[in-house]
Design an enzyme around this catalytic site. Structure first.
Site, PDB file in Angstrom:
ATOM      1  N   GLY A  21       6.358  -2.655   5.605  1.00 34.73           N
ATOM      2  CA  GLY A  21       6.328  -2.815   7.063  1.00 34.73           C
ATOM      3  C   GLY A  21       7.704  -3.027   7.654  1.00 34.73           C
ATOM      4  O   GLY A  21       7.855  -3.665   8.706  1.00 34.73           O
ATOM      5  N   ALA A  22       8.735  -2.470   7.017  1.00 30.29           N
ATOM      6  CA  ALA A  22      10.118  -2.727   7.435  1.00 30.29           C
ATOM      7  C   ALA A  22      10.516  -2.014   8.718  1.00 30.29           C
ATOM      8  O   ALA A  22      11.579  -2.298   9.266  1.00 30.29           O
ATOM      9  CB  ALA A  22      11.094  -2.352   6.319  1.00 30.29           C
ATOM     10  N   THR A  23       9.678  -1.086   9.215  1.00 30.61           N
ATOM     11  CA  THR A  23      10.030  -0.431  10.482  1.00 30.61           C
ATOM     12  C   THR A  23       9.461  -1.177  11.691  1.00 30.61           C
ATOM     13  O   THR A  23       9.753  -0.824  12.830  1.00 30.61           O
ATOM     14  CB  THR A  23       9.549   1.039  10.512  1.00 30.61           C
ATOM     15  N   GLY A  24       8.675  -2.223  11.455  1.00 34.01           N
ATOM     16  CA  GLY A  24       8.200  -3.073  12.543  1.00 34.01           C
ATOM     17  C   GLY A  24       9.274  -4.082  12.915  1.00 34.01           C
ATOM     18  O   GLY A  24      10.274  -4.240  12.203  1.00 34.01           O
ATOM     19  N   GLY A  51       9.446  -6.955  10.227  1.00 36.08           N
ATOM     20  CA  GLY A  51       9.805  -6.361   8.939  1.00 36.08           C
ATOM     21  C   GLY A  51      11.257  -5.931   8.891  1.00 36.08           C
ATOM     22  O   GLY A  51      11.953  -6.116   7.880  1.00 36.08           O
ATOM     23  N   ARG A  64       6.493   5.406   4.298  1.00 27.99           N
ATOM     24  CA  ARG A  64       5.573   6.538   4.266  1.00 27.99           C
ATOM     25  C   ARG A  64       6.285   7.765   4.841  1.00 27.99           C
ATOM     26  O   ARG A  64       7.162   7.649   5.686  1.00 27.99           O
ATOM     27  CB  ARG A  64       4.275   6.228   5.013  1.00 27.99           C
ATOM     28  N   LYS A  91      -6.925 -13.108   8.328  1.00 25.66           N
ATOM     29  CA  LYS A  91      -5.771 -13.640   7.584  1.00 25.66           C
ATOM     30  C   LYS A  91      -6.229 -14.635   6.516  1.00 25.66           C
ATOM     31  O   LYS A  91      -5.700 -14.658   5.403  1.00 25.66           O
ATOM     32  CB  LYS A  91      -4.792 -14.313   8.543  1.00 25.66           C
ATOM     33  N   ARG A 117      -5.765 -14.694   2.329  1.00 26.81           N
ATOM     34  CA  ARG A 117      -5.324 -15.885   1.595  1.00 26.81           C
ATOM     35  C   ARG A 117      -6.282 -16.198   0.438  1.00 26.81           C
ATOM     36  O   ARG A 117      -5.853 -16.446  -0.692  1.00 26.81           O
ATOM     37  CB  ARG A 117      -5.285 -17.076   2.549  1.00 26.81           C
TER      38      ARG A 117
END
Length: 315
Positions: free
Chosen positions: A10-13, A16, A35, A132, A136
Site C-alpha cells: 500500500g505504498a502508493t497511498g 503507505g 501491482r 479491523k 487482529r
C-alpha cells in the site's frame, strides 16, 4: 546484526508512502509491493519512481495474488500493510502468505486509527472497527508475531476544520462543540505516525503489543481546541453546543456514509474512545514514552500552518 528488511503493502497511498519514506530514512532495506496497474496511474507512477530513486526495491505483486505475496515475503523480515480501512479484510491473503512464507518476524497490519477493541460505537460504525478487530483475531489465532499501531486521528482529518463536519477550513465566527466539549481526542500527523511505526520495527519491546500514540501537545478537548484557535486568531468565537442526544439524532437522520464524520466525532469527543483507558493498565505501550527523541508536529504548530494558509487565501 543489520536492520530488518521491510516490505510495505500500500505504498502508493498517503500513509503507505510516508511509511516507505520513513523506512528508507531509517536505513532499512525497503521493498514495496506494486501491482502492474499502478504504473498506468501518473500519480502512483511518480510515487514509485521517487521511492525507487531513494533506494526502495519494487516487487511486482498484489494482495489478490497469494503466490506473489509469498515470493515477496521470502525476501524480507517485516511486513507493514497500509491499505485503506475499507480494505481491512483484504489483509486475509496477506496473513495466509505470512504463514506460508514462514520467515516473517513481525507483521504490522493496517490499523492506524483507534484501537478497534476499545471503541464503543459498534452500533453506529457499519462494521468499520469490527473488520479491523477480525483481522487482529486472525493474526493472533495464526500465532503471527505482530505490532499494532493505534495512532488515533490523522491531523489532516477533521482538524483542518476544527472538527466542524462538512467544512474544510477552520471557523472564524461561529463554532459547534459536541457534547460537553471536555472529552479529549488525539491527532497525529501522518509522517509522524510513519516515523513512530518504523521505530517499532526492530524494537523487541513492541512484539505482540499495541503501541498507542498520544504525544504531549496532541491531546486536546474541543473546548481546548477552540480556546487555542481563538488565541491564534485574536478573537472569541460564538459557541453552539450540540448535546449527545442531538448528535445521535443527526447521525441517525443522515444516510450512510455521509454520517461517518459525525460517528467518528461522537466516538472521540463524546464517548472518549481515544483516551478513556490507561495505556499501561490496558497492557499497551505509549509510543511517545518509548521514543522520547522522536520529533513530531504538535496541534498548536499544525493550527499555525492553517492560520498561515487562511491568511494567504484572504490576502
Amino acid at each position: 546484526m543489520g536492520k530488518s528488511r521491510v516490505l510495505i503493502i500500500g505504498a502508493t497511498g498517503n500513509l503507505g508512502h510516508e511509511i516507505a519514506k520513513a523506512s528508507l530514512q531509517s536505513s532499512h532495506p525497503t521493498f514495496v509491493l506494486v501491482r502492474d496497474s499502478a504504473f498506468s496511474d501518473p500519480h502512483k507512477r511518480h510515487i514509485l519512481q521517487t521511492l525507487s530513486d531513494a533506494g526502495a526495491t519494487l516487487l511486482k505483486g498484489s494482495i489478490e495474488d497469494e503466490s506473489s505475496l509469498v515470493e515477496a515475503m521470502k525476501q524480507v523480515d517485516v511486513v507493514i500493510c497500509a491499505v485503506s480501512s475499507k480494505q481491512a479484510l483484504d489483509q486475509k491473503p496477506v496473513i495466509k502468505a505470512i504463514k506460508r512464507a514462514g520467515c516473517i518476524k513481525k507483521f504490522i497490519p493496517s490499523e492506524f486509527g483507534l484501537d478497534p477493541e476499545k471503541t464503543q460505537i459498534s452500533h453506529l460504525d457499519h462494521g468499520f472497527y469490527s473488520r479491523k478487530a477480525e483481522i487482529r483475531q486472525l493474526i493472533e489465532a495464526e500465532g503471527i508475531p505482530s505490532t499494532y499501531i493505534s495512532c488515533n486521528f490523522f491531523m489532516n482529518y477533521l482538524l483542518p476544520s476544527l472538527v466542524q463536519p462538512g467544512s474544510k477550513t477552520p471557523p472564524m465566527d461561529k463554532v459547534t462543540i459536541f457534547g460537553s466539549g471536555n472529552v479529549k481526542g488525539v491527532f497525529v500527523k501522518q509522517s509522524d505516525v510513519a516515523a513512530f511505526t518504523i521505530s517499532t520495527v526492530d524494537d523487541p519491546r513492541t512484539l505482540n503489543k499495541v503501541v498507542y500514540l498520544r504525544p504531549p501537545g496532541n491531546v486536546y478537548s474541543m473546548n481546548e481546541l477552540v480556546e487555542l484557535w481563538e488565541s491564534k486568531i485574536g478573537k472569541k468565537l460564538d459557541k453552539v453546543y450540540v448535546t449527545e442526544e442531538e448528535l445521535l439524532k443527526k447521525i441517525k437522520e443522515t444516510p450512510f456514509p455521509n454520517n461517518m464524520d459525525m460517528v467518528f466525532i461522537y466516538s472521540a469527543f463524546v464517548k472518549g474512545d481515544q483516551t478513556y483507558f490507561d495505556i499501561e493498565g490496558s497492557g499497551g505501550l505509549d509510543g511517545a514514552q518509548l521514543y522520547p527523541l522522536q520529533k513530531y508536529t504538535t496541534i498548536s504548530e499544525y493550527l499555525d500552518s492553517l492560520l498561515e494558509e487562511s491568511e494567504l487565501c484572504s490576502s
